[in-house]
Scaffold this motif. Structure first.
Motif, PDB file in Angstrom:
ATOM      1  N   PRO A  66       0.826  -1.210   0.000  1.00  0.00           N
ATOM      2  CA  PRO A  66       0.000   0.000   0.000  1.00  0.00           C
ATOM      3  C   PRO A  66       0.861   1.261   0.000  1.00  0.00           C
ATOM      4  N   GLY A  68       0.796   3.814   1.779  1.00  0.00           N
ATOM      5  CA  GLY A  68       1.109   4.396   3.075  1.00  0.00           C
ATOM      6  C   GLY A  68       2.530   4.146   3.530  1.00  0.00           C
ATOM      7  N   GLN A 180      -3.284   0.884   5.127  1.00  0.00           N
ATOM      8  CA  GLN A 180      -2.502   1.532   4.093  1.00  0.00           C
ATOM      9  C   GLN A 180      -0.999   1.381   4.307  1.00  0.00           C
ATOM     10  N   TYR A 183      -2.006  -4.620   3.895  1.00  0.00           N
ATOM     11  CA  TYR A 183      -3.409  -5.030   3.855  1.00  0.00           C
ATOM     12  C   TYR A 183      -3.722  -6.210   4.766  1.00  0.00           C
ATOM     13  N   PRO A 224      -9.138   5.866   4.504  1.00  0.00           N
ATOM     14  CA  PRO A 224      -7.807   6.113   3.935  1.00  0.00           C
ATOM     15  C   PRO A 224      -7.596   5.415   2.596  1.00  0.00           C
ATOM     16  N   THR A 225      -8.064   4.164   2.489  1.00  0.00           N
ATOM     17  CA  THR A 225      -7.916   3.434   1.228  1.00  0.00           C
ATOM     18  C   THR A 225      -8.760   4.065   0.132  1.00  0.00           C
ATOM     19  N   VAL A 228      -7.030   7.143  -1.175  1.00  0.00           N
ATOM     20  CA  VAL A 228      -5.936   6.812  -2.091  1.00  0.00           C
ATOM     21  C   VAL A 228      -6.480   6.403  -3.456  1.00  0.00           C
ATOM     22  N   ASN A 245      -1.892  -3.323  -6.280  1.00  0.00           N
ATOM     23  CA  ASN A 245      -2.364  -3.561  -4.921  1.00  0.00           C
ATOM     24  C   ASN A 245      -3.224  -4.804  -4.779  1.00  0.00           C
TER      25      ASN A 245
END
Length: 521
Positions: A66, A68, A180, A183, A224-225, A228, A245
């Motif tokens: 991810p 992040g 993030q 996963y 958050p996902t 993105v 991803n």
């Protein structure tokens, strides 16, 4: 009395905080400055650095983690310096805070001694499971532990509805941040959501209100996902994001069953002292009279442990660092046993019986496993002076781009070289299991890179690691022999890193070194 209790709790927390950070620093300070602790974090630092220079993850520099984790390392690069000491210091802070949160949660299950021993155990066992640097679980375990603290409070305490909702929002937001970073945190996140939903139901027994709270918490965890995804959609790179991803995860070839079995047995062997302690704790709980709060805390910790084990089992590759997320709930489950001075194991040696407390057993076994495994692992990967000598040679001879076909991705960072491919993580091009999962044909990509006039330095390694891609290795070997000449061979850990320079840009200095036979350094 409330004032006295408050002061006592404050002193306990201060002691736990100091103990946790002392343990984190003691177990990690000797690794500070080592650029090759673990290959994954080498790449995270490289990617974070290039993100600050404008690179877009999955578009300009490719991986399936991810975004992040790359943003986190980009933020660390803002601290200045080379980034190696900086990320390792930041990871030590994360490990110390996580250990502290384990200790705080353990106070619901045991006394201060048990909580302190749990806090000390976490940084030690991080080392054993290859978490001595900045692996992803070192970071997201902090977010998950903080979320678990909120959910445990909601699960165990008598709260108002408003407080329950607030703790749920905080827990789910932290879970979303953890997602993030990696996963695999989804399993723990689902458990937290279910625990909050079950607790919510006890307030008013209303299906509609309980469902509404549950959906709100789920959306917060996904926020958050979703943010993105929205950014990549808006910038026109959604396909690249989705492939990296999600799709690519299922396209990797499976490792041989014998390899997977060996990895599983290795994890079990390394975790055996903790698992034995947790099993003994589970047996000791049966039939004991406990307060309702302690019983709820025990059930929560056990269920959390099961959820974290699901995350390891489902992803299926079973590298030892995949067990790092399990350490947080596993050590928490062991905390009661660690606080019991009478609980322990008997060791018979030379006709004598030695009684070890559970805390002493875990610390002694943890130190023994550390001594037996960690130095050997680090020696195989190389040392700071070895890697820096290699990087210095590359910098002295480099006039174009660097291509690390087989070697450490940190070399791109240490040499500040331009990268001729989006696949800067060498394993994506040189591992067989990655051949159909990186979005392009690795054979064509290796051939394209080595044909490029921009690439004048190539790093290759001997011996090949198990599971290498023979097709890309053959292409690399053939094209390197045709267009490049070796200018140095450097021992880095258990490998020899061979530096090649393109013939038509071979510098006079490099040519003199090659002709004089100075290939072994």
């Amino acid at each position: 009395m409330k004032g006295v209790d408050s002061v006592l709790r404050g002193r306990q927390r201060t002691l736990l905080l100091l103990t946790a950070f002392a343990a984190a620093l003691a177990t990690r300070v000797w690794l500070f400055g080592d650029p090759v602790i673990q290959v994954d974090e080498q790449f995270y630092l490289l990617a974070g650095d290039r993100v600050l220079q404008g690179a877009i993850p999955y578009v300009d520099i490719w991986d399936r983690k991810p975004v992040g984790i790359f943003l986190l390392y980009a933020a660390i690069r803002l601290l200045g310096g080379e980034g190696i000491y900086q990320y390792q210091l930041a990871a030590t802070v994360a490990a110390g805070l996580t250990a502290y949160l384990i200790g705080i949660m353990a106070l619901r299950l045991t006394n201060l001694r048990g909580a302190a021993m749990a806090a000390v155990s976490y940084p030690l066992w991080l080392l054993i499971f290859d978490g001595g640097g900045g692996q992803t679980p070192v970071w997201y375990n902090l977010a998950i532990a903080c979320a678990a603290l909120f959910v445990m409070k909601a699960w165990c305490d008598d709260l108002s509805e408003r407080a329950l909702i607030a703790f749920g929002v905080g827990a789910m937001l932290l879970t979303g941040i953890a997602l993030q970073i990696k996963y695999s945190a989804v399993f723990e996140g689902v458990f937290f959501g279910l625990a909050l939903t079950r607790r919510s139901w006890t307030f008013d027994r209303s299906w509609s209100r309980t469902l509404g709270r549950a959906l709100s918490w789920a959306l917060i965890a996904l926020a958050p996902t979703l943010a993105v995804i929205g950014w990549y959609w808006r910038t026109g790179h959604l396909d690249a994001f989705v492939y990296a991803n999600f799709k690519s995860i299922f396209l990797r070839a499976e490792a041989p069953r014998s390899t997977l079995l060996l990895r599983v047995l290795t994890i079990i062997g390394l975790a055996l002292p903790l698992l034995l302690c947790a099993l003994a704790q589970w047996h000791s709980w049966k039939g004991q009279a406990r307060s309702d709060e302690a019983e709820r805390a025990r059930c929560f910790a056990t269920a959390w442990l099961i959820a974290s084990l699901c995350g390891v089992a489902v992803f299926g590759t079973y590298f030892i660092h995949y067990f790092l997320p399990v350490l947080v709930p596993l050590i928490l489950v062991c905390a009661t046993m660690l606080g019991d001075r009478d609980a322990g194991v008997a060791i018979f040696a030379g006709g004598r019986r030695l009684q070890l407390s559970s805390a002493a057993f875990l610390i002694v076994s943890g130190l023994a496993l550390t001594v037996l495994t960690v130095p050997k692992r680090l020696r195989a990967r190389g040392e700071d002076d070895q890697v820096r000598a290699l990087a210095a040679s590359i910098r002295a001879n480099m006039q174009g781009c660097l291509f690390v076909f087989d070697g450490d991705p940190i070399l791109y960072h240490l040499t500040r070289a331009c990268i001729p491919t989006t696949l800067a993580f060498p394993n994506h091009l040189n591992e067989q299991m990655e051949a159909g999962a990186v979005g392009i044909d690795p054979r064509r990509e290796v051939a394209r890179i080595l044909r490029s006039d921009k690439v004048d330095i190539v790093v290759d390694s001997l011996p090949r690691d198990a599971g290498y891609n023979p097709s890309t290795a053959a292409i690399a070997q053939r094209m390197i022999q045709a267009d490049y000449r070796p200018i140095g061979v450097f021992r880095v850990g258990s490998h020899e890193r061979i530096v090649y320079k393109r013939i038509h840009v071979l510098s006079e200095t490099a040519a003199a070194h090659a002709n004089s036979g100075r290939l072994a350094m």
